[in-house]
Write a protein that holds these residues in place. Sequence first.
Motif, PDB file in Angstrom:
ATOM      1  N   PHE A   1      12.946   0.012  23.554  1.00  0.00           N
ATOM      2  CA  PHE A   1      14.026  -0.375  22.729  1.00  0.00           C
ATOM      3  C   PHE A   1      13.721  -0.292  21.344  1.00  0.00           C
ATOM      4  CE2 PHE A   1      13.431  -3.217  26.917  1.00  0.00           C
ATOM      5  CZ  PHE A   1      14.803  -3.390  26.938  1.00  0.00           C
ATOM      6  N   ARG A   2      15.107   0.450  20.718  1.00  0.00           N
ATOM      7  CA  ARG A   2      15.204   0.518  19.726  1.00  0.00           C
ATOM      8  C   ARG A   2      15.876  -0.195  19.018  1.00  0.00           C
ATOM      9  NH1 ARG A   2      16.740   6.667  17.576  1.00  0.00           N
ATOM     10  NH2 ARG A   2      18.828   5.946  18.802  1.00  0.00           N
ATOM     11  N   ILE A   3      15.680  -0.914  17.910  1.00  0.00           N
ATOM     12  CA  ILE A   3      16.626  -1.961  17.016  1.00  0.00           C
ATOM     13  C   ILE A   3      16.542  -1.371  15.718  1.00  0.00           C
ATOM     14  CG2 ILE A   3      16.825  -4.572  15.902  1.00  0.00           C
ATOM     15  CD1 ILE A   3      15.385  -3.745  19.069  1.00  0.00           C
ATOM     16  N   ASN A   4      17.845  -0.747  15.602  1.00  0.00           N
ATOM     17  CA  ASN A   4      17.815  -0.185  14.581  1.00  0.00           C
ATOM     18  C   ASN A   4      18.567  -0.491  13.733  1.00  0.00           C
ATOM     19  OD1 ASN A   4      18.429   2.711  15.810  1.00  0.00           O
ATOM     20  ND2 ASN A   4      19.742   1.648  16.681  1.00  0.00           N
ATOM     21  N   GLY A   5      18.360  -0.156  12.306  1.00  0.00           N
ATOM     22  CA  GLY A   5      18.222  -1.002  10.909  1.00  0.00           C
ATOM     23  C   GLY A   5      18.162  -1.940  10.393  1.00  0.00           C
ATOM     24  N   MET A   6      16.748  -2.661  11.296  1.00  0.00           N
ATOM     25  CA  MET A   6      16.106  -3.779  10.962  1.00  0.00           C
ATOM     26  C   MET A   6      15.686  -3.797   9.106  1.00  0.00           C
ATOM     27  SD  MET A   6      15.518  -5.673  13.200  1.00  0.00           S
ATOM     28  CE  MET A   6      13.678  -6.168  13.497  1.00  0.00           C
TER      29      MET A   6
ATOM     30  N   LYS B   1      11.306 -12.870   5.848  1.00  0.00           N
ATOM     31  CA  LYS B   1      12.418 -12.070   6.793  1.00  0.00           C
ATOM     32  C   LYS B   1      13.225 -13.440   6.502  1.00  0.00           C
ATOM     33  CE  LYS B   1      11.871  -8.423   5.650  1.00  0.00           C
ATOM     34  NZ  LYS B   1      11.718  -7.741   4.404  1.00  0.00           N
ATOM     35  N   GLN B   2      14.528 -12.349   5.698  1.00  0.00           N
ATOM     36  CA  GLN B   2      16.184 -13.681   6.577  1.00  0.00           C
ATOM     37  C   GLN B   2      16.754 -13.124   8.039  1.00  0.00           C
ATOM     38  OE1 GLN B   2      18.205 -10.420   2.957  1.00  0.00           O
ATOM     39  NE2 GLN B   2      20.275 -11.125   4.949  1.00  0.00           N
ATOM     40  N   PRO B   3      16.838 -14.010   8.433  1.00  0.00           N
ATOM     41  CA  PRO B   3      18.210 -13.674   9.515  1.00  0.00           C
ATOM     42  C   PRO B   3      18.985 -12.722   9.376  1.00  0.00           C
ATOM     43  CG  PRO B   3      18.161 -16.125   8.932  1.00  0.00           C
ATOM     44  CD  PRO B   3      18.142 -15.254   8.371  1.00  0.00           C
ATOM     45  N   GLN B   4      19.072 -11.471  10.311  1.00  0.00           N
ATOM     46  CA  GLN B   4      20.105 -10.521  10.671  1.00  0.00           C
ATOM     47  C   GLN B   4      20.733 -10.386  12.141  1.00  0.00           C
ATOM     48  OE1 GLN B   4      16.691  -7.803  10.028  1.00  0.00           O
ATOM     49  NE2 GLN B   4      18.744  -6.326   8.759  1.00  0.00           N
ATOM     50  N   THR B   5      22.777 -10.348  11.808  1.00  0.00           N
ATOM     51  CA  THR B   5      23.270 -10.338  13.213  1.00  0.00           C
ATOM     52  C   THR B   5      24.010  -8.790  13.274  1.00  0.00           C
ATOM     53  OG1 THR B   5      24.868 -11.050  12.068  1.00  0.00           O
ATOM     54  CG2 THR B   5      23.794 -12.631  12.776  1.00  0.00           C
ATOM     55  N   GLY B   6      24.333  -8.922  14.184  1.00  0.00           N
ATOM     56  CA  GLY B   6      25.198  -7.269  14.701  1.00  0.00           C
ATOM     57  C   GLY B   6      24.007  -5.818  14.926  1.00  0.00           C
ATOM     58  N   LEU B   7      23.258  -5.850  15.119  1.00  0.00           N
ATOM     59  CA  LEU B   7      22.350  -5.320  14.977  1.00  0.00           C
ATOM     60  C   LEU B   7      22.601  -4.344  16.116  1.00  0.00           C
ATOM     61  CD1 LEU B   7      18.675  -6.681  14.381  1.00  0.00           C
ATOM     62  CD2 LEU B   7      19.896  -5.711  12.499  1.00  0.00           C
ATOM     63  N   LYS B   8      22.501  -3.254  16.032  1.00  0.00           N
ATOM     64  CA  LYS B   8      22.558  -1.766  17.171  1.00  0.00           C
ATOM     65  C   LYS B   8      21.499  -1.705  17.699  1.00  0.00           C
ATOM     66  CE  LYS B   8      26.906  -2.228  16.242  1.00  0.00           C
ATOM     67  NZ  LYS B   8      28.111  -2.964  17.408  1.00  0.00           N
ATOM     68  N   VAL B   9      21.074  -2.114  19.922  1.00  0.00           N
ATOM     69  CA  VAL B   9      20.332  -1.809  19.941  1.00  0.00           C
ATOM     70  C   VAL B   9      20.407  -0.218  20.778  1.00  0.00           C
ATOM     71  CG1 VAL B   9      18.678  -2.643  22.085  1.00  0.00           C
ATOM     72  CG2 VAL B   9      19.687  -4.266  20.107  1.00  0.00           C
ATOM     73  N   ASP B  10      19.531   0.449  21.308  1.00  0.00           N
ATOM     74  CA  ASP B  10      18.996   1.857  21.929  1.00  0.00           C
ATOM     75  C   ASP B  10      18.452   1.282  22.821  1.00  0.00           C
ATOM     76  OD1 ASP B  10      21.403   2.679  20.463  1.00  0.00           O
ATOM     77  OD2 ASP B  10      20.246   3.597  19.215  1.00  0.00           O
TER      78      ASP B  10
ATOM     79  N   LEU C   1      13.127  -0.280  14.537  1.00  0.00           N
ATOM     80  CA  LEU C   1      11.807  -1.563  15.012  1.00  0.00           C
ATOM     81  C   LEU C   1      11.813  -1.365  16.348  1.00  0.00           C
ATOM     82  CD1 LEU C   1       9.832  -3.218  14.254  1.00  0.00           C
ATOM     83  CD2 LEU C   1      11.360  -5.036  15.037  1.00  0.00           C
ATOM     84  N   ILE C   2      11.023  -0.118  16.901  1.00  0.00           N
ATOM     85  CA  ILE C   2      11.053  -0.008  18.247  1.00  0.00           C
ATOM     86  C   ILE C   2      10.233  -0.891  19.484  1.00  0.00           C
ATOM     87  CG2 ILE C   2       9.525   1.365  19.859  1.00  0.00           C
ATOM     88  CD1 ILE C   2      10.543   4.073  18.060  1.00  0.00           C
ATOM     89  N   ILE C   3      10.353  -1.773  20.122  1.00  0.00           N
ATOM     90  CA  ILE C   3       9.930  -1.986  21.064  1.00  0.00           C
ATOM     91  C   ILE C   3       8.990  -1.735  22.263  1.00  0.00           C
ATOM     92  CG2 ILE C   3       9.486  -4.592  22.125  1.00  0.00           C
ATOM     93  CD1 ILE C   3      12.179  -5.400  19.973  1.00  0.00           C
ATOM     94  N   ASN C   4       7.821  -1.747  22.726  1.00  0.00           N
ATOM     95  CA  ASN C   4       7.607  -1.266  24.210  1.00  0.00           C
ATOM     96  C   ASN C   4       7.493  -2.547  25.422  1.00  0.00           C
ATOM     97  OD1 ASN C   4       6.097   1.406  22.877  1.00  0.00           O
ATOM     98  ND2 ASN C   4       5.988  -0.410  21.751  1.00  0.00           N
ATOM     99  N   ALA C   5       8.054  -2.686  26.018  1.00  0.00           N
ATOM    100  CA  ALA C   5       7.766  -3.368  27.019  1.00  0.00           C
ATOM    101  C   ALA C   5       7.655  -2.489  28.615  1.00  0.00           C
ATOM    102  CB  ALA C   5       9.277  -3.518  27.479  1.00  0.00           C
ATOM    103  N   HIS C   6       7.088  -3.110  29.832  1.00  0.00           N
ATOM    104  CA  HIS C   6       6.434  -2.321  30.562  1.00  0.00           C
ATOM    105  C   HIS C   6       7.402  -3.351  31.752  1.00  0.00           C
ATOM    106  CE1 HIS C   6       4.596  -1.140  34.005  1.00  0.00           C
ATOM    107  NE2 HIS C   6       3.390  -0.099  33.215  1.00  0.00           N
ATOM    108  N   PHE C   7       7.882  -3.313  32.630  1.00  0.00           N
ATOM    109  CA  PHE C   7       8.403  -3.945  33.649  1.00  0.00           C
ATOM    110  C   PHE C   7       7.994  -4.636  34.239  1.00  0.00           C
ATOM    111  CE2 PHE C   7      11.616  -3.431  30.630  1.00  0.00           C
ATOM    112  CZ  PHE C   7      13.259  -4.463  31.424  1.00  0.00           C
ATOM    113  N   GLY C   8       5.967  -3.914  34.533  1.00  0.00           N
ATOM    114  CA  GLY C   8       5.383  -4.365  35.898  1.00  0.00           C
ATOM    115  C   GLY C   8       4.215  -4.699  35.432  1.00  0.00           C
ATOM    116  N   VAL C   9       4.477  -5.459  33.951  1.00  0.00           N
ATOM    117  CA  VAL C   9       3.127  -6.225  33.896  1.00  0.00           C
ATOM    118  C   VAL C   9       3.941  -7.620  33.312  1.00  0.00           C
ATOM    119  CG1 VAL C   9       1.449  -6.624  31.954  1.00  0.00           C
ATOM    120  CG2 VAL C   9       1.590  -4.698  33.016  1.00  0.00           C
TER     121      VAL C   9
END
Length: 518
Positions: A63-68, A41-50, A80-88
């Motif tokens: 976290f949703r990385i839009n337009g991957m 895959k190629q590098p991408q910049t300026g991706l919008k994150v929700d 792309l949705i990344i799941n995170a658990h701040f307790g682990v």
Amino acid sequence: MKKISAIAFLLVLFQSVSAFAAWTEWEEYCDATFEPHYWYKQPQTGLKVDRREDTANPDRVQFRINGMFGDSEGNAPVDLIINAHFGVHAPTADDVAIWIDDTFVESFDVYGEEKSIYLCDAQTYYETFFPNNPEYALEYESSSYFRQETGTFHIYSYYHYDDGNVPFLDAFYQDQAQGPETIKLHRPEFKNYTPEFGGSSFSEADGTHYYNLDVKLNDLSAIKMTVCEGTPSSIRSIAEGMNNGTLDCVTLTEDGSAALPFSGKKGTYTMVYLTYKAAGATYQMGSQTLSYDPDWKTLGTGTFTDGFISKFLEADIKNNVGAVLKEEDYTYAVEIQESQSQPGLYRVLNPYGSTSPYWNLNFTNVRLDKTAVHYLTIDATDPERVFISDSECGFYYGAYPIVHFTQAYDYLADGFSADAVPAELWGKLKDGVISFDAGSEDCGLLCVKILTSPAELYGRALVVTLPGAASAELVSADGQEDGAIEYYNLQGLKIKEPVRGQLLIVKQGGSVKKVLYK
């Protein structure tokens, strides 16, 4: 068989209840940069994150990385949705455990065949496709995580078909559909603790040899560097020696240039560095492999008109990269060396270094290695029959270097005599200027190859002006040579106290010169 760990058990539990979680609405969070497998895959910049939270457990965040992705024909961007658990927390107490559920990313594989490709993190991949072998997943237990201080997702990615098979097993993608990738979030609270190196070169002053490089610290408070012979068995022990003061090293506390002394013997060296965070705590150690040959002497600064990359990646520059380059941009300053044992054998040091127009561009399918020293070797021992031998100049397609050469060299490498090489394929050396004609569709003098696949290039002459020739002088004629002297490194950063062996831009009055500080 390994027993499942507490962290792994919690992640499995959290993943199993993901479908039942009640989430807050998505909120705009920040922009991001994607640094992928360059071979896929190629590098991408300026991706919008929700960002959104689990209403029942605010430690669970998505976290949703839009337009991957969406970087090849026939493939639309995906979120792309990344799941995170701040307790682990893993792999360190400051890191946060993350995972990516199996996600469709594109419809065509690298062969152009319509075949769905999916992405997940390595631990999820093995839990999904090898559930009867939990030890596989455990090997990647802490390989994907969110580093809170820098705002960086470290993802051990697995690209695969819907049945779990791993694609891309051809000559250019050998088992390279998996490995570490990063997504860097950009917000004021996140620090950039990655040093940037450039302007690498070797020099000698008063009998001492130096490895020179420019360093940008970003949010680091300091960096320590040293050069040692060979390939050390323990980078950690060298870093510890620099940290506790038992090993000589060079320290930078602000952006600038460094001159690292070394023995000057021919052979392989290793540059080891240790970085410090803003609070002065050690952060990261690393190393670079160097190769030095004292037969080569630096002549000084010349100019280079590139006929290789400017034509090989011409379509990518115009259509994908979005850069607007003028004809004059393809001529720029370079350092030039000459062999002492074979006068007339030259090499251009880092032909695509920080002075080139490509330094800050992100190409679609290739990458520029900014960390190592690269050379373009030109044989002008016969001024009427000049050629370029196989040269790895810094560009890579995946893990494979893009090798530069001329057709004349290809004839010689195949066993033909110089007399048998067509006259129009030679370059010329006259009045300190080496030149190769632009060629034509029927006759390309310049070539590049990846492994054994060559491509002829034409359309722009390649010109190297040796130091001392009139057009190589980097001196302004405006003003007088009076007033205070100012020193800058090759990236334009002002230097307060230059060190011996450093290559600098010196400004005094209206004069601007490039010199080796002694």
